[in-house]
Design a protein around this motif. Structure first.
Motif, PDB file in Angstrom:
ATOM      1  N   GLU A 175       0.811  -1.215   0.000  1.00  0.00           N
ATOM      2  CA  GLU A 175       0.000   0.000   0.000  1.00  0.00           C
ATOM      3  C   GLU A 175       0.847   1.269   0.000  1.00  0.00           C
ATOM      4  O   GLU A 175       0.477   2.275  -0.602  1.00  0.00           O
ATOM      5  CB  GLU A 175      -0.919   0.009   1.222  1.00  0.00           C
ATOM      6  CG  GLU A 175      -1.941  -1.119   1.213  1.00  0.00           C
ATOM      7  CD  GLU A 175      -2.875  -1.064   2.405  1.00  0.00           C
ATOM      8  OE1 GLU A 175      -3.984  -1.611   2.305  1.00  0.00           O
ATOM      9  OE2 GLU A 175      -2.493  -0.473   3.446  1.00  0.00           O
ATOM     10  N   LYS A 176       1.996   1.216   0.666  1.00  0.00           N
ATOM     11  CA  LYS A 176       2.807   2.433   0.763  1.00  0.00           C
ATOM     12  C   LYS A 176       4.233   2.076   1.170  1.00  0.00           C
ATOM     13  O   LYS A 176       4.446   1.163   1.966  1.00  0.00           O
ATOM     14  CB  LYS A 176       2.199   3.391   1.799  1.00  0.00           C
ATOM     15  CG  LYS A 176       2.897   4.740   1.893  1.00  0.00           C
ATOM     16  CD  LYS A 176       2.210   5.645   2.914  1.00  0.00           C
ATOM     17  CE  LYS A 176       2.876   7.008   2.989  1.00  0.00           C
ATOM     18  NZ  LYS A 176       2.205   7.885   3.989  1.00  0.00           N
ATOM     19  N   LEU A 177       5.192   2.797   0.613  1.00  0.00           N
ATOM     20  CA  LEU A 177       6.589   2.683   1.022  1.00  0.00           C
ATOM     21  C   LEU A 177       7.032   4.028   1.580  1.00  0.00           C
ATOM     22  O   LEU A 177       6.849   5.063   0.934  1.00  0.00           O
ATOM     23  CB  LEU A 177       7.485   2.298  -0.160  1.00  0.00           C
ATOM     24  CG  LEU A 177       7.235   0.936  -0.810  1.00  0.00           C
ATOM     25  CD1 LEU A 177       8.143   0.765  -2.028  1.00  0.00           C
ATOM     26  CD2 LEU A 177       7.471  -0.198   0.175  1.00  0.00           C
ATOM     27  N   THR A 178       7.595   4.015   2.761  1.00  0.00           N
ATOM     28  CA  THR A 178       8.139   5.230   3.371  1.00  0.00           C
ATOM     29  C   THR A 178       9.651   5.090   3.411  1.00  0.00           C
ATOM     30  O   THR A 178      10.179   4.208   4.089  1.00  0.00           O
ATOM     31  CB  THR A 178       7.590   5.431   4.793  1.00  0.00           C
ATOM     32  OG1 THR A 178       6.161   5.499   4.745  1.00  0.00           O
ATOM     33  CG2 THR A 178       8.141   6.713   5.404  1.00  0.00           C
ATOM     34  N   LEU A 179      10.334   5.942   2.678  1.00  0.00           N
ATOM     35  CA  LEU A 179      11.785   5.819   2.522  1.00  0.00           C
ATOM     36  C   LEU A 179      12.481   7.056   3.067  1.00  0.00           C
ATOM     37  O   LEU A 179      12.097   8.186   2.758  1.00  0.00           O
ATOM     38  CB  LEU A 179      12.138   5.643   1.043  1.00  0.00           C
ATOM     39  CG  LEU A 179      13.615   5.525   0.683  1.00  0.00           C
ATOM     40  CD1 LEU A 179      14.194   4.237   1.239  1.00  0.00           C
ATOM     41  CD2 LEU A 179      13.793   5.562  -0.831  1.00  0.00           C
ATOM     42  N   VAL A 180      13.495   6.835   3.879  1.00  0.00           N
ATOM     43  CA  VAL A 180      14.320   7.928   4.406  1.00  0.00           C
ATOM     44  C   VAL A 180      15.771   7.651   4.023  1.00  0.00           C
ATOM     45  O   VAL A 180      16.263   6.534   4.210  1.00  0.00           O
ATOM     46  CB  VAL A 180      14.189   8.047   5.937  1.00  0.00           C
ATOM     47  CG1 VAL A 180      15.173   9.080   6.477  1.00  0.00           C
ATOM     48  CG2 VAL A 180      12.763   8.429   6.321  1.00  0.00           C
ATOM     49  N   ALA A 181      16.438   8.660   3.479  1.00  0.00           N
ATOM     50  CA  ALA A 181      17.835   8.505   3.068  1.00  0.00           C
ATOM     51  C   ALA A 181      18.681   9.640   3.624  1.00  0.00           C
ATOM     52  O   ALA A 181      18.273  10.805   3.602  1.00  0.00           O
ATOM     53  CB  ALA A 181      17.943   8.477   1.541  1.00  0.00           C
ATOM     54  N   ASP A 182      19.836   9.287   4.133  1.00  0.00           N
ATOM     55  CA  ASP A 182      20.862  10.256   4.510  1.00  0.00           C
ATOM     56  C   ASP A 182      22.015  10.024   3.547  1.00  0.00           C
ATOM     57  O   ASP A 182      22.771   9.066   3.690  1.00  0.00           O
ATOM     58  CB  ASP A 182      21.299  10.026   5.957  1.00  0.00           C
ATOM     59  CG  ASP A 182      22.480  10.910   6.370  1.00  0.00           C
ATOM     60  OD1 ASP A 182      22.999  11.655   5.518  1.00  0.00           O
ATOM     61  OD2 ASP A 182      22.887  10.834   7.549  1.00  0.00           O
ATOM     62  N   ALA A 183      22.123  10.888   2.539  1.00  0.00           N
ATOM     63  CA  ALA A 183      23.139  10.709   1.504  1.00  0.00           C
ATOM     64  C   ALA A 183      24.201  11.798   1.559  1.00  0.00           C
ATOM     65  O   ALA A 183      24.839  12.110   0.549  1.00  0.00           O
ATOM     66  CB  ALA A 183      22.485  10.678   0.125  1.00  0.00           C
ATOM     67  N   GLY A 184      24.383  12.376   2.733  1.00  0.00           N
ATOM     68  CA  GLY A 184      25.408  13.404   2.856  1.00  0.00           C
ATOM     69  C   GLY A 184      25.052  14.635   2.046  1.00  0.00           C
ATOM     70  O   GLY A 184      23.899  15.075   2.027  1.00  0.00           O
ATOM     71  N   THR A 185      26.030  15.193   1.351  1.00  0.00           N
ATOM     72  CA  THR A 185      25.796  16.367   0.511  1.00  0.00           C
ATOM     73  C   THR A 185      25.025  15.969  -0.733  1.00  0.00           C
ATOM     74  O   THR A 185      25.461  15.111  -1.498  1.00  0.00           O
ATOM     75  CB  THR A 185      27.134  17.011   0.096  1.00  0.00           C
ATOM     76  OG1 THR A 185      27.834  17.411   1.267  1.00  0.00           O
ATOM     77  CG2 THR A 185      26.899  18.220  -0.801  1.00  0.00           C
ATOM     78  N   ILE A 186      23.876  16.572  -0.944  1.00  0.00           N
ATOM     79  CA  ILE A 186      23.060  16.280  -2.123  1.00  0.00           C
ATOM     80  C   ILE A 186      23.458  17.248  -3.232  1.00  0.00           C
ATOM     81  O   ILE A 186      23.352  18.466  -3.083  1.00  0.00           O
ATOM     82  CB  ILE A 186      21.556  16.429  -1.811  1.00  0.00           C
ATOM     83  CG1 ILE A 186      21.175  15.538  -0.625  1.00  0.00           C
ATOM     84  CG2 ILE A 186      20.724  16.102  -3.041  1.00  0.00           C
ATOM     85  CD1 ILE A 186      21.428  14.066  -0.835  1.00  0.00           C
ATOM     86  N   ILE A 187      23.943  16.703  -4.329  1.00  0.00           N
ATOM     87  CA  ILE A 187      24.413  17.550  -5.424  1.00  0.00           C
ATOM     88  C   ILE A 187      23.239  18.110  -6.196  1.00  0.00           C
ATOM     89  O   ILE A 187      23.200  19.270  -6.552  1.00  0.00           O
ATOM     90  CB  ILE A 187      25.333  16.764  -6.378  1.00  0.00           C
ATOM     91  CG1 ILE A 187      26.517  16.164  -5.597  1.00  0.00           C
ATOM     92  CG2 ILE A 187      25.829  17.664  -7.509  1.00  0.00           C
ATOM     93  CD1 ILE A 187      27.377  17.174  -4.898  1.00  0.00           C
TER      94      ILE A 187
END
Length: 649
Positions: free
Chosen positions: A637-649
């Protein structure tokens, strides 16, 4: 590209649209024409990575392959931000192979992460040189000058980059040591990094003007389609019967390729005047082969072999994860859990089937194709053609999808050998079926997991044993690091198992499945190792939490302590496990973890990190899933995604 190729012809509609647009542009330019004199001043190249011409245009040289990820835009943005170049003046050039570029490879999510220091330093160096030259031109102290949007400014005086280049005399270059000492912008002063900009190639991609490897053409070329032998390794073509193929209009001949590099053993190339003719004729050609010794090896055989290898305590390489002696932890454990996970062979199925155009010109071999690792395939081509590497150039094109398949440029060898055999340019294109048969697949794997607990339920030991085919061992053994006792391992077949969880004694063992390596040419696929190692790890973490009757999120956070080696490392992975714990908690919170859910609905969480531990990325995903108890149908039904990718270009 230095050699011109013919791009696909415009349709009538496309021509009319283009012509109309050109007319408008000509009218506008005529009305607004300026009388600025043309300049013959040479472009300024502070480093080999870019040049500023006498019109103020900044051309950034990019060695990474473009396959839909906008890598050119990302890397150019890094450089242009430090250079203070107006974005509308920035161009990208995807360069051809040349030793001066060093390692040319696009894979493993390395491009932005690993190129960032290089391009930011290069941009900052150019800015410093332009400030110095601009100050001289303005007759002011360089200390009073700043670079702003393509101009050097000092009080009410200013001069553009274009005019500085036109004045000439810019010769300042930088050594690697000088580049390393260059002061970069403060984060607050960035204007392009992390800001919305238009991708430099978006028009090409959306109008069909972008040229892919499959579009490459040269005068006088013929087309080739290979007949794929029964085994990837060890097959030998004994004879060819092309009598039926001779009825196909445009069919020319079939050639048994002799390959000293052993890259395409057993190949027969069907040559025709057109690709449809080559495609049709290949289906009619009969080849008598002696297959290689793995002709009857099945998926089950490969998995069974992995299981036997894991059972051998001395097989493989143990990664240096700290305390790797888990025997005491398991002997004294109050309880333990064990599980085995398997993954099947995985194919790439990239949109554009592999292809290559090869020919010899002025004593040099030119290979026109989309490729992710030019530095890897060049030696194969040189050996197959019996020429020095300096006599082979790989021309760069867009890739219609890579996903790791084009890291292995084996397909280019077949085209080159065919061109050498018949003395003409050969454009080879594999059909979708050919591409599937010849794919450099991700190996099936078997993983045995163990975890030990003390009386209080604390984790005191963990093991992960992974057996599969090793692509790096087969194709790039020089890229393999060494584990304990100096035993090498394939990092792309095990990364992810050396996770950030605090588990006490921790043993990670990577085992090469020699039968898989012989049966096919193992390949790199997307996240490579973590694609299967992390799947097994996260599944096992859930099983361990279930055994302890702990909440899966609570269990993960408890293990992500960020202590010792799991504290992370500078400059990229500072924070380590604590950053992973943070994305886990944030994803759970945003997904409503622990809240009331409808009957038949549940939440599940998994977390991972970059391909290597020093890659600055941590992610967590919560899936909300409903199961219809009557039909058994499962709906995400739903995907909740969290990302910490440092500096986002």
């Amino acid at each position: 590209m230095d050699t011109p190729v013919n791009t696909p012809a415009l349709s009538r509609r496309g021509f009319l649209i283009a012509a109309a647009g050109t007319g408008v542009a000509f009218s506008f330019l005529t009305a607004c024409e300026t009388k600025e004199a043309a300049s013959t001043a040479a472009a300024y190249e502070p480093t080999q990575w870019y040049a500023i011409d006498n019109a103020g245009i900044v051309t950034v040289n990019v060695i990474r392959a473009e396959m839909g990820q906008h890598v050119g835009t990302s890397l150019a943005r890094i450089l242009a931000d430090e250079l203070e170049a107006p974005w509308e003046n920035v161009r990208v050039k995807h360069v051809d192979s040349d030793p001066k570029w060093g390692l040319m490879v696009t894979g493993g999510s390395w491009s932005v992460w690993q190129t960032y220091p290089l391009y930011s330093q290069a941009g900052a160096a150019g800015r410093a040189a332009l400030i110095e030259a601009g100050a001289t031109a303005l007759g002011v102290d360089p200390a009073t000058c700043t670079a702003v949007n393509g101009e050097i400014v000092s009080g009410d005086k200013k001069i553009s980059y274009k005019d500085i280049v036109r004045k000439g005399g810019l010769t300042k270059t930088y050594t690697p040591e000088e580049l390393g000492a260059i002061k970069l912008k403060a984060v607050a002063d960035r204007k392009l990094i992390g800001k919305p900009v238009t991708s430099v190639d978006i028009v090409e991609k959306t109008t069909g003007a972008a040229v892919f490897g499959i579009d490459a053409k040269v005068e006088g070329m013929v087309y080739g389609r290979p007949i794929i032998p029964p085994t990837r390794n060890g097959s030998k073509a004994n004879s060819v019967d092309d009598s039926a193929a001779k009825s196909v209009k445009g069919y020319l001949q079939s050639v048994i390729l002799e390959d000293a590099s052993n890259t395409v053993p057993g190949w027969v190339m069907v040559i025709a005047e057109t690709y449809p003719a080559a495609k049709k004729a290949a289906d009619l050609v009969k080849v008598d082969w002696t297959p290689g010794p793995t002709a009857n090896v099945s998926e089950k055989d490969l998995q069974d072999h992995s299981t036997k290898l894991i059972a051998k305590a001395d097989a493989g390489s143990v990664l240096p994860t700290g305390n790797t002696d888990t025997s005491a932890a398991f002997r004294s454990a109050a309880s333990s859990i064990e599980a085995t996970y398997t993954t099947a062979t995985a194919l790439h199925f990239q949109m554009e089937p592999v292809n290559a155009l090869a020919f010899q010109k002025d004593g040099k071999w030119e290979i026109h194709t989309g490729n992710q690792w030019q530095s890897l395939v060049l030696p194969w081509l040189a050996k197959a053609l019996a020429v020095p590497e300096t006599d082979v150039v790989m021309r760069t094109y867009r890739l219609g999808g890579g996903f790791g398949r084009r890291l292995n440029g084996d397909y280019a060898v077949g085209a080159a050998l065919a061109a050498k055999a018949i003395g003409k340019p050969v454009k080879m294109i594999l059909t979708r079926e050919d591409d599937t048969k010849f794919d450099s697949v991700r190996s099936p794997s078997v993983q045995k997991m163990r975890m030990a607990f003390d009386k209080a339920g604390a984790v005191v030991g963990m093991e992960q044993h992974v057996a599969c085919g090793w692509p790096t061992e087969v194709m790039a053994p020089f890229f393999m690091p060494k584990g304990e006792k100096d035993v090498p391992f394939d990092p792309f077949a095990i990364s992810g198992a050396n996770h950030w969880y605090a588990v006490g004694a921790h043993k990670v063992r990577a085992i090469s499945n020699d039968l898989a390596n012989q049966t096919f040419r193992p390949g790199w696929l997307r996240s490579v190792g973590p694609g299967f190692t992390n799947w097994a790890l996260e599944s096992f973490i859930d099983e361990a939490a279930h055994k302890l009757k702990m909440d899966p999120v609570e269990f993960r956070v408890k293990l992500l302590t960020g202590e010792g080696a799991n504290a992370g490392s500078a400059p990229n992975a500072v924070g380590g496990a604590l950053r992973q714990a943070n994305v886990v908690k944030l994803a759970a919170q945003k997904a409503g973890w622990g809240g009331q859910l409808p009957d038949g609905t549940g939440l599940g969480l998994a977390t991972s990190f970059g391909q290597e531990r020093d890659m600055p990325t941590w992610v967590a995903c919560v899936a909300r899933v409903n199961v219809d108890r009557g039909t058994g149908n499962v709906k995400v039904e739903k995907l909740t995604l969290v990302a910490d990718a440092g500096t986002i270009i």
